[in-house]
Motif scaffolding. Structure first.
Motif, PDB file in Angstrom:
ATOM      1  N   ASP A  80     -22.454   5.250   0.199  1.00  0.00           N
ATOM      2  CA  ASP A  80     -22.739   4.126  -0.701  1.00  0.00           C
ATOM      3  C   ASP A  80     -21.586   3.148  -0.752  1.00  0.00           C
ATOM      4  OD1 ASP A  80     -25.185   4.335  -1.674  1.00  0.00           O
ATOM      5  OD2 ASP A  80     -24.677   5.526  -3.447  1.00  0.00           O
ATOM      6  N   TYR A  81     -20.417   3.731  -0.855  1.00  0.00           N
ATOM      7  CA  TYR A  81     -19.276   2.893  -1.172  1.00  0.00           C
ATOM      8  C   TYR A  81     -17.973   3.595  -0.780  1.00  0.00           C
ATOM      9  CZ  TYR A  81     -15.848   0.561  -4.104  1.00  0.00           C
ATOM     10  OH  TYR A  81     -14.744  -0.087  -4.525  1.00  0.00           O
ATOM     11  N   ILE A  82     -17.009   2.821  -0.286  1.00  0.00           N
ATOM     12  CA  ILE A  82     -15.700   3.405   0.078  1.00  0.00           C
ATOM     13  C   ILE A  82     -14.637   2.739  -0.798  1.00  0.00           C
ATOM     14  CG2 ILE A  82     -13.970   3.694   1.902  1.00  0.00           C
ATOM     15  CD1 ILE A  82     -16.345   3.539   3.909  1.00  0.00           C
ATOM     16  N   TYR A  83     -13.859   3.575  -1.456  1.00  0.00           N
ATOM     17  CA  TYR A  83     -12.814   3.050  -2.347  1.00  0.00           C
ATOM     18  C   TYR A  83     -11.439   3.437  -1.803  1.00  0.00           C
ATOM     19  CZ  TYR A  83     -10.033   2.310  -6.567  1.00  0.00           C
ATOM     20  OH  TYR A  83      -9.085   1.890  -7.450  1.00  0.00           O
ATOM     21  N   THR A  84     -10.558   2.439  -1.609  1.00  0.00           N
ATOM     22  CA  THR A  84      -9.184   2.712  -1.165  1.00  0.00           C
ATOM     23  C   THR A  84      -8.326   2.914  -2.400  1.00  0.00           C
ATOM     24  OG1 THR A  84      -9.572   1.170   0.638  1.00  0.00           O
ATOM     25  CG2 THR A  84      -7.288   1.810   0.238  1.00  0.00           C
ATOM     26  N   ALA A  85      -7.736   4.093  -2.518  1.00  0.00           N
ATOM     27  CA  ALA A  85      -6.893   4.360  -3.698  1.00  0.00           C
ATOM     28  C   ALA A  85      -5.684   3.435  -3.675  1.00  0.00           C
ATOM     29  CB  ALA A  85      -6.454   5.818  -3.700  1.00  0.00           C
ATOM     30  N   PRO A  86      -5.437   2.726  -4.772  1.00  0.00           N
ATOM     31  CA  PRO A  86      -4.255   1.852  -4.795  1.00  0.00           C
ATOM     32  C   PRO A  86      -2.962   2.675  -4.861  1.00  0.00           C
ATOM     33  CG  PRO A  86      -5.335   1.868  -6.926  1.00  0.00           C
ATOM     34  CD  PRO A  86      -6.188   2.692  -6.027  1.00  0.00           C
ATOM     35  N   ASP A  87      -1.839   2.000  -4.657  1.00  0.00           N
ATOM     36  CA  ASP A  87      -0.536   2.684  -4.622  1.00  0.00           C
ATOM     37  C   ASP A  87      -0.266   3.527  -5.865  1.00  0.00           C
ATOM     38  OD1 ASP A  87       0.023   1.744  -2.189  1.00  0.00           O
ATOM     39  OD2 ASP A  87       1.299   0.077  -2.843  1.00  0.00           O
ATOM     40  N   GLU A  88      -0.769   3.074  -7.012  1.00  0.00           N
ATOM     41  CA  GLU A  88      -0.493   3.808  -8.257  1.00  0.00           C
ATOM     42  C   GLU A  88      -1.052   5.226  -8.201  1.00  0.00           C
ATOM     43  OE1 GLU A  88      -1.698   0.795  -8.110  1.00  0.00           O
ATOM     44  OE2 GLU A  88      -0.817  -0.513  -9.628  1.00  0.00           O
ATOM     45  N   LEU A  89      -2.145   5.408  -7.447  1.00  0.00           N
ATOM     46  CA  LEU A  89      -2.741   6.743  -7.336  1.00  0.00           C
ATOM     47  C   LEU A  89      -2.162   7.504  -6.151  1.00  0.00           C
ATOM     48  CD1 LEU A  89      -6.531   6.028  -7.970  1.00  0.00           C
ATOM     49  CD2 LEU A  89      -4.793   6.717  -9.607  1.00  0.00           C
ATOM     50  N   ASN A  90      -1.334   6.826  -5.382  1.00  0.00           N
ATOM     51  CA  ASN A  90      -0.829   7.412  -4.146  1.00  0.00           C
ATOM     52  C   ASN A  90       0.684   7.199  -4.073  1.00  0.00           C
ATOM     53  OD1 ASN A  90      -0.774   8.469  -1.583  1.00  0.00           O
ATOM     54  ND2 ASN A  90      -1.330   6.533  -0.601  1.00  0.00           N
ATOM     55  N   SER A  91       1.348   7.487  -5.194  1.00  0.00           N
ATOM     56  CA  SER A  91       2.779   7.165  -5.266  1.00  0.00           C
ATOM     57  C   SER A  91       3.643   8.111  -4.438  1.00  0.00           C
ATOM     58  CB  SER A  91       3.245   7.165  -6.711  1.00  0.00           C
ATOM     59  OG  SER A  91       2.865   8.364  -7.325  1.00  0.00           O
ATOM     60  N   LYS A  92       3.098   9.271  -4.102  1.00  0.00           N
ATOM     61  CA  LYS A  92       3.886  10.211  -3.293  1.00  0.00           C
ATOM     62  C   LYS A  92       4.050   9.633  -1.893  1.00  0.00           C
ATOM     63  CE  LYS A  92       0.958  13.390  -4.450  1.00  0.00           C
ATOM     64  NZ  LYS A  92       0.186  14.617  -4.436  1.00  0.00           N
TER      65      LYS A  92
END
Lengths: 270, 259
Positions: free
Chosen positions: B232-244
């Motif tokens: 349905d949809y693809i969401y790219t996690a922003p940096d805040e969710l991928n800080s490691k």
């Protein structure tokens, strides 16, 4: 006469400390850079930087996708870095042994290698069009030259006459330090006690329109918090289907007081 | 090895390469095989457009003017380096001074532009380069006024140990780099496996080598392995969710059952 000797010794100690700190900094800097290449990839207790991936992608952007180019570039950099580390460590050893002249020669060799590395990196940065890294490497190049200047001219700089502190000053400084350390420590531990849960905890949604919802994440929220929030939203709204998620850009957030904000667009399930 | 002359060489080599590549970047304005560089033309056109000056002639003239100053700076540095190589220290110093003066003028112009265009990060960058140039000149000129020191490295015991240790560590690191390259290069094309983190939502943790082709292969493989699901949809996690720093990119794929 006794006091003059004391003052003179203190001056030497002060200047040697600066030399020690410069050498320790550059030795550790290159040691850890070299270790990063030896370890390769992220592991328990060492994340580092995936240099192979970074350099391979740079070469690929030039049309040189074969990993041999990245490997050769990395091996050249690693060799220079390792020899820089060895020479800085040798300078540190000679400084410890009070061989100031030898220490200076070894330090100079380390600085020559360091300048070579950062010139090499800066050339690459311009070819690969990475101006952020160019600035970073230029600053390190500059730091290396300044380190060398300070190392050789430190004798001409007036530092301290002595390191002695009066008893009253020590008592006041110690008391003030202890009070501030206690306040800061209690504050940090209290924040940890109350907020660590935010790292993974689901965040409630706010309905802003018929089919639009907002989630404002706390600063600590990681990917688990996002996943738990989506799971909670789906559980609370079984008739809704998520169509789209819009991430509010930083320009829509209030300065630095807002964390991540997402908007969920939904539709009714058929 | 003459200590202070060597430092002079390094200062000149660095700034000569810096200007040479900057000039080449203007001569090669786009991305070509073996050269990526920065697209200054696009940057200038956009900056002038932000002022309301949409005619590209202004950006073109500004870029040509800046390139001309950069070429003058490069020629000064080349002459300085050449004179230093011939042992003409005074002449080398003069040419370096001319080059630094033009370069300082250039960074001053950039800094004025950065303020007009509201580019504060570029203002910091140009300010840092300006101060680096001035300090480089001070070191180049005044360091040479003190006594020259000649370093002689003989093959003493400590030097032999240093070379042995350096060679051993370089070989060890080279082996490690080649091994890591061999074991991870497949990440450049191999599809990433997704994990279902919420019912119907799959998480894909992309490796650092993962690029657009990995993404395409991943979606293709996911659809092949899950024929009953529709993406349905693809969401790219922003940096805040991928800080490691461990993860290159996090993707969430939202799916539903096919009717």
């Amino acid at each position: 006469m006794k006091n003059e000797n004391l003052v003179s010794n203190n001056r030497i100690i002060g200047k040697e400390i600066i030399r020690y700190l410069i050498l320790i900094y550059w030795s550790l800097y290159w040691l850890l850079n070299s270790l990063d290449k030896i370890i390769g990839g992220s592991h328990f207790l060492f994340v580092g930087k995936d240099r192979f991936a970074q350099v391979e992608r740079f070469f690929d952007s030039l049309g040189l996708g074969n990993p041999i180019f990245a490997n050769v570039a990395l091996i050249i950099a690693a060799g220079l870095e390792i020899f820089a580390f060895v020479f800085f460590s040798g300078a540190l050893y000679h400084l410890k042994k009070k061989n100031i002249d030898s220490s200076r020669s070894w330090f100079f060799a380390g600085i020559v290698l360091t300048l070579t590395i950062f010139t090499y990196f800066s050339i690459g940065d311009q070819i690969f069009g990475h101006h952020g890294e160019l600035l970073e490497h230029a600053i390190y190049w500059f730091m290396a030259i300044l380190s060398w200047i300070i190392f050789i001219y430190i004798d001409k700089i007036q530092i301290f006459d002595n390191f002695s502190i009066k008893k009253k000053q020590i008592l006041i400084a110690t008391a003030l330090t202890m009070i501030l350390i206690s306040v800061a420590t209690v504050s940090i531990f209290w924040h940890n006690h109350t907020s660590f849960i935010e790292r993974t905890q689901a965040v409630n949604t706010v309905k802003i329109d018929d089919n639009k919802y907002k989630i404002e994440f706390p600063f600590l929220a990681g990917s688990k918090a996002f996943e738990n929030s989506i799971a909670k939203f789906k559980k609370d709204n079984p008739t809704l289907k998520i169509n789209y998620i819009y991430t509010a850009p930083t320009t829509l957030r209030l300065g630095f007081s807002d964390g991540l904000i997402i908007y969920i667009q939904t539709d009714n399930k058929k | 090895m003459k200590e202070k002359t060597t430092i002079r060489y390094f200062i000149l080599i660095y700034w000569t390469f810096f200007e040479a590549l900057t000039v080449i970047d203007k001569i090669i304005p786009d991305v070509y095989p073996y050269w990526v560089g920065a697209d200054f033309y696009t940057l200038f056109v956009k900056l002038f457009a932000s002022l309301g000056i949409t005619n590209p002639i202004f950006a073109t003239i500004a870029l040509a003017g800046i390139s001309s100053i950069e070429i003058v700076v490069l020629v000064c540095y080349i002459f300085s380096l050449s004179n230093l190589n011939k042992g003409k220290h005074k002449s080398s110093e003069q040419w370096f001074y001319r080059g630094v003066s033009f370069s300082v003028l250039l960074f001053s112009l950039f800094s004025i532009g950065d303020q007009v265009f509201g580019e504060r990060s570029n203002l910091l960058e140009h300010g840092i380069f300006l101060i680096m140039l001035i300090v480089s000149w001070v070191i180049f000129k005044y360091n040479a006024q003190t006594e020259e020191r000649v370093i002689k490295f003989s093959f003493s015991k400590d030097i032999k140990i240093a070379f042995l240790a350096g060679t051993f560590l370089t070989l060890l690191t080279s082996y490690s780099i080649l091994d890591f390259s061999k074991s991870t290069f497949s990440n450049k094309s191999q599809p990433v496996k997704g994990v279902e983190v919420v019912q119907g939502v799959y998480k894909f943790d992309f490796p650092f080598l993962g690029d657009k082709f990995v993404f395409e292969n991943t979606i293709k493989a996911f659809e092949e392995n899950n024929p009953g699901l529709k993406v349905d949809y693809i969401y790219t996690a922003p940096d805040e969710l991928n800080s490691k720093k461990k993860t290159h990119i996090l993707l969430y794929v939202f799916t539903e059952q096919k009717n």
